[in-house]
Design a protein around this motif. Structure first.
Motif, short mmCIF file in Angstrom:
data_model
loop_
_atom_site.label_atom_id
_atom_site.label_comp_id
_atom_site.label_asym_id
_atom_site.label_seq_id
_atom_site.Cartn_x
_atom_site.Cartn_y
_atom_site.Cartn_z
N ASP A 125 -16.51 86.60 -33.53
CA ASP A 125 -16.82 88.03 -33.44
C ASP A 125 -16.15 88.82 -34.56
N TYR A 126 -14.99 88.36 -34.99
CA TYR A 126 -14.27 89.10 -36.04
C TYR A 126 -15.07 89.16 -37.34
N LEU A 127 -15.94 88.16 -37.56
CA LEU A 127 -16.74 88.18 -38.78
C LEU A 127 -17.78 89.29 -38.75
N TYR A 128 -18.31 89.56 -37.56
CA TYR A 128 -19.28 90.66 -37.44
C TYR A 128 -18.63 91.99 -37.80
N GLU A 129 -17.34 92.10 -37.51
CA GLU A 129 -16.63 93.36 -37.77
C GLU A 129 -16.21 93.49 -39.23
N SER A 130 -15.94 92.35 -39.88
CA SER A 130 -15.41 92.42 -41.25
C SER A 130 -16.47 92.31 -42.34
N LEU A 131 -17.66 91.77 -41.99
CA LEU A 131 -18.71 91.61 -43.00
C LEU A 131 -19.82 92.64 -42.78
N SER A 132 -20.56 92.93 -43.84
CA SER A 132 -21.50 94.06 -43.80
C SER A 132 -22.92 93.69 -43.40
N SER A 133 -23.27 92.40 -43.37
CA SER A 133 -24.64 92.03 -43.03
C SER A 133 -24.67 90.73 -42.25
N PHE A 134 -25.74 90.54 -41.48
CA PHE A 134 -25.87 89.30 -40.70
C PHE A 134 -25.92 88.06 -41.58
N PRO A 135 -26.68 88.06 -42.69
CA PRO A 135 -26.68 86.87 -43.54
C PRO A 135 -25.28 86.48 -44.00
N GLU A 136 -24.45 87.47 -44.30
CA GLU A 136 -23.07 87.17 -44.71
C GLU A 136 -22.30 86.53 -43.57
N VAL A 137 -22.52 87.02 -42.35
CA VAL A 137 -21.85 86.46 -41.17
C VAL A 137 -22.24 85.00 -40.99
N TYR A 138 -23.55 84.71 -41.06
CA TYR A 138 -24.00 83.34 -40.83
C TYR A 138 -23.51 82.40 -41.92
N GLU A 139 -23.46 82.89 -43.14
CA GLU A 139 -22.92 82.09 -44.24
C GLU A 139 -21.45 81.76 -43.98
N ALA A 140 -20.69 82.76 -43.53
CA ALA A 140 -19.26 82.57 -43.28
C ALA A 140 -19.03 81.60 -42.11
N ILE A 141 -19.83 81.72 -41.04
CA ILE A 141 -19.70 80.81 -39.90
C ILE A 141 -19.97 79.38 -40.35
N THR A 142 -21.02 79.19 -41.12
CA THR A 142 -21.38 77.85 -41.61
C THR A 142 -20.25 77.24 -42.43
N ALA A 143 -19.70 78.04 -43.35
CA ALA A 143 -18.63 77.55 -44.21
C ALA A 143 -17.40 77.17 -43.41
N LYS A 144 -17.04 77.98 -42.42
CA LYS A 144 -15.84 77.71 -41.62
C LYS A 144 -16.01 76.47 -40.76
N LEU A 145 -17.19 76.29 -40.17
CA LEU A 145 -17.43 75.12 -39.34
C LEU A 145 -17.38 73.84 -40.16
N ILE A 146 -17.96 73.85 -41.35
CA ILE A 146 -17.92 72.67 -42.22
C ILE A 146 -16.49 72.38 -42.65
N GLU A 147 -15.76 73.43 -42.93
CA GLU A 147 -14.35 73.27 -43.32
C GLU A 147 -13.54 72.64 -42.18
N LYS A 148 -13.74 73.12 -40.95
CA LYS A 148 -13.01 72.59 -39.79
C LYS A 148 -13.37 71.14 -39.54
N ALA A 149 -14.67 70.83 -39.62
CA ALA A 149 -15.12 69.46 -39.35
C ALA A 149 -14.60 68.50 -40.41
N ALA A 150 -14.57 68.95 -41.65
CA ALA A 150 -14.10 68.09 -42.74
C ALA A 150 -12.60 67.81 -42.63
N PHE A 151 -11.88 68.73 -42.02
CA PHE A 151 -10.42 68.61 -41.92
C PHE A 151 -10.01 67.60 -40.83
N LEU A 152 -10.81 67.50 -39.76
CA LEU A 152 -10.46 66.61 -38.65
C LEU A 152 -10.71 65.15 -39.01
#
Length: 499
Positions: A56-83
């Motif tokens: 939810d914090y991404l919806y508040e900090s970013l200005s558009s939905f496409p930016e939010v979805y891009e950020a969610i995708t990047a963070k999930l890939i980062e988390k999965a790659a780290f484990l």
């Protein structure tokens, strides 16, 4: 191989609809991420002691939905790659992962590139509840649209239409304006909030024009537009026009339309074009709307004839036009710039030449006068020929020289007439005079066709004034002297100056 990333659907909002398999996945995960904590099922997850982190914090900090979805995708890939390999993280989304989830679409494309195993488990989508709660069968014809990017070109009134992502009153207002391009303002639409969620579900039926006056829009809101198969709705579609023209040309259609050919309709195309021009001169939008329709019919008929031969159809015409407009406007659809109309025209001409090269033609080998249609009206054609010649430097230096040329051509015409030259010679001298006058129009940035049109209109107005004044005196132009009519002509000029 990194950890497995599993995407699960939390359903439309009713915790009782969560599958046992999804609950097990959530409990066994190394980490659980949710797109939003603002979902009715989240309370049930807390009761099951399933911890999660929301985006939810991404919806508040970013200005558009496409930016939010891009950020969610990047963070999930980062988390999965780290484990470590063998670990599993779960990303939980409202509804079904494959329905209106842009981040999931991004993950499907990027996880393989990152060496991450991606699994997707379904869940009840809001569509399931919509079919039940709103009472329509999608097999009758159905479309799902996103309110955040809805366009009138997407709308098909004969289909049941569900519009998701109606988050707030602003989005509802944009949706309403789009729908009103095809549907009447009074058309009844249905707004559903939290469908299937006990204690939260709300369904409103309102005329379309009141859509943005409702309150309560949120993450679980949607708009349902029932199918409208009335002929009045189809009349506004291009597909219906194509269908009607096809019927008119069919064996069961109109005998007159069936007999027409490109050649027989040639004069109609010209006449309809001039009738459109007349409405422009009259500044009459209602009449213009009608005449533009008549002109469009001519285009449809010519395209239909070729469709019957199998060469092309009107949709091929539209495709070609769209491609041409995009290609010739690199300053709009590409990375070229145009700061003014002159630069835009230069881009257009440059891309037009490039089109010819791609067709194997050599524009540099063509005449500087090429490209002027053979059958243009003579005055318009003279204007275009002179403009093309001017671009390569074949032109007068100034308007004074042009006016001198007009006087010279007038003298030559007078000489031809006084010397009894043949009709052909006199006509040629007259043509030279008109050509020179067209040059003057170009030098003063006046379209000669428009200039003469205005003079014609002025002549008609003054002559009709003469007719009306004579009629009020109980006589007619046929019974009046030239002196009487000239006096009234001057009177008409005075009346014009008063306006």
């Amino acid at each position: 191989m990194s950890a497995t990333l599993t995407v699960v659907g939390l359903g439309s909002g009713n915790p009782d609809r969560l599958t046992l398999g999804i609950i097990k996945k959530l409990k066994a995960a190394s980490a659980v991420y949710v797109r939003t904590a603002e979902h009715p099922v989240m309370k049930a997850l807390e009761e099951l002691e399933i911890a999660s982190q929301s985006f939810d914090y991404l919806y508040e900090s970013l200005s558009s939905f496409p930016e939010v979805y891009e950020a969610i995708t990047a963070k999930l890939i980062e988390k999965a790659a780290f484990l470590t390999a063998g670990s599993e993280i779960v990303y939980a989304v409202p509804g079904h992962p494959m329905v209106a989830e842009s981040a999931v679409s991004l993950l499907r494309g990027r996880c393989p590139e990152a060496g991450i195993k991606l699994e997707i488990l379904g869940g009840e989508s809001f569509l399931d509840e919509a079919f039940v709660r709103l009472g329509f069968d999608p097999i009758e014809g159905f479309q799902l649209l996103d309110a955040s990017g809805i366009r009138s070109s997407q709308l098909q009134p004969e289909l049941h239409t569900l519009i998701g992502q109606v988050y707030d009153s602003f989005t509802a207002s944009e949706t309403k304006l789009c729908l009103m391009e095809l549907y009447p303002p009074e058309y009844e639409v249905i707004v559903g909030h939290a469908l299937g969620v006990e204690g939260e579900e709300k369904i409103d039926r309102v005329p379309l024009f009141e859509l943005d006056r409702l309150t309560g829009y949120g993450n679980l809101s949607l708009v349902y537009v029932p199918a409208n198969r009335a002929e009045t709705a189809r009349r506004r579609s291009f597909a219906r026009l194509h269908e009607i023209v096809d019927i008119l040309r069919s064996p069961e259609g109109c005998p007159w339309d069936r007999e027409q050919t490109h050649e027989s309709l040639r004069k109609n195309l010209i006449e309809e074009t001039y009738e459109v021009l007349e409405t422009i001169d009259e500044d009459d939008p209602d009449h213009m709307k009608e005449e533009l329709g008549d002109l469009l019919l001519q285009i449809m008929l010519h395209a239909q004839m070729e469709e019957e031969l199998g060469t092309f159809n009107v949709y091929d015409v539209i495709e070609g036009l769209n491609d041409k407009l995009i290609f010739r406007h690199p300053h709009v659809f590409g990375d070229t710039e145009a700061g003014n109309a002159e630069e835009a025209l230069m881009n257009w001409e440059g891309m037009k030449a490039e089109e010819k090269r791609r067709k194997g033609l050599k524009p540099e080998a063509e005449s500087a006068l090429s490209g002027v249609p053979r059958d243009l009206p003579a005055l318009m054609k003279a204007y275009k020929l002179q403009k093309k010649a001017s671009k390569v430097g074949f032109d007068w230096d100034n308007v004074s020289d042009v006016l001198a040329k007009i006087r010279e051509e007038a003298d030559e015409l007078q000489e031809a007439i006084e010397n009894g030259a043949s009709a052909e010679e006199q006509m040629l001298e007259l043509g030279d005079l008109l050509f020179a006058a067209t040059n003057a129009a170009r030098f003063i940035d006046a379209d000669p066709e428009e200039a003469l049109t205005r003079t014609n209109r002025k002549f008609v107005s003054r002559f009709q004034y003469i007719e009306q004044r004579l009629r009020s005196q109980g006589t007619r132009v046929q019974d009046s002297s030239l002196e009487q009519m000239e006096a009234l002509w001057e009177e008409a000029k005075l009346e014009e100056r008063k306006l």
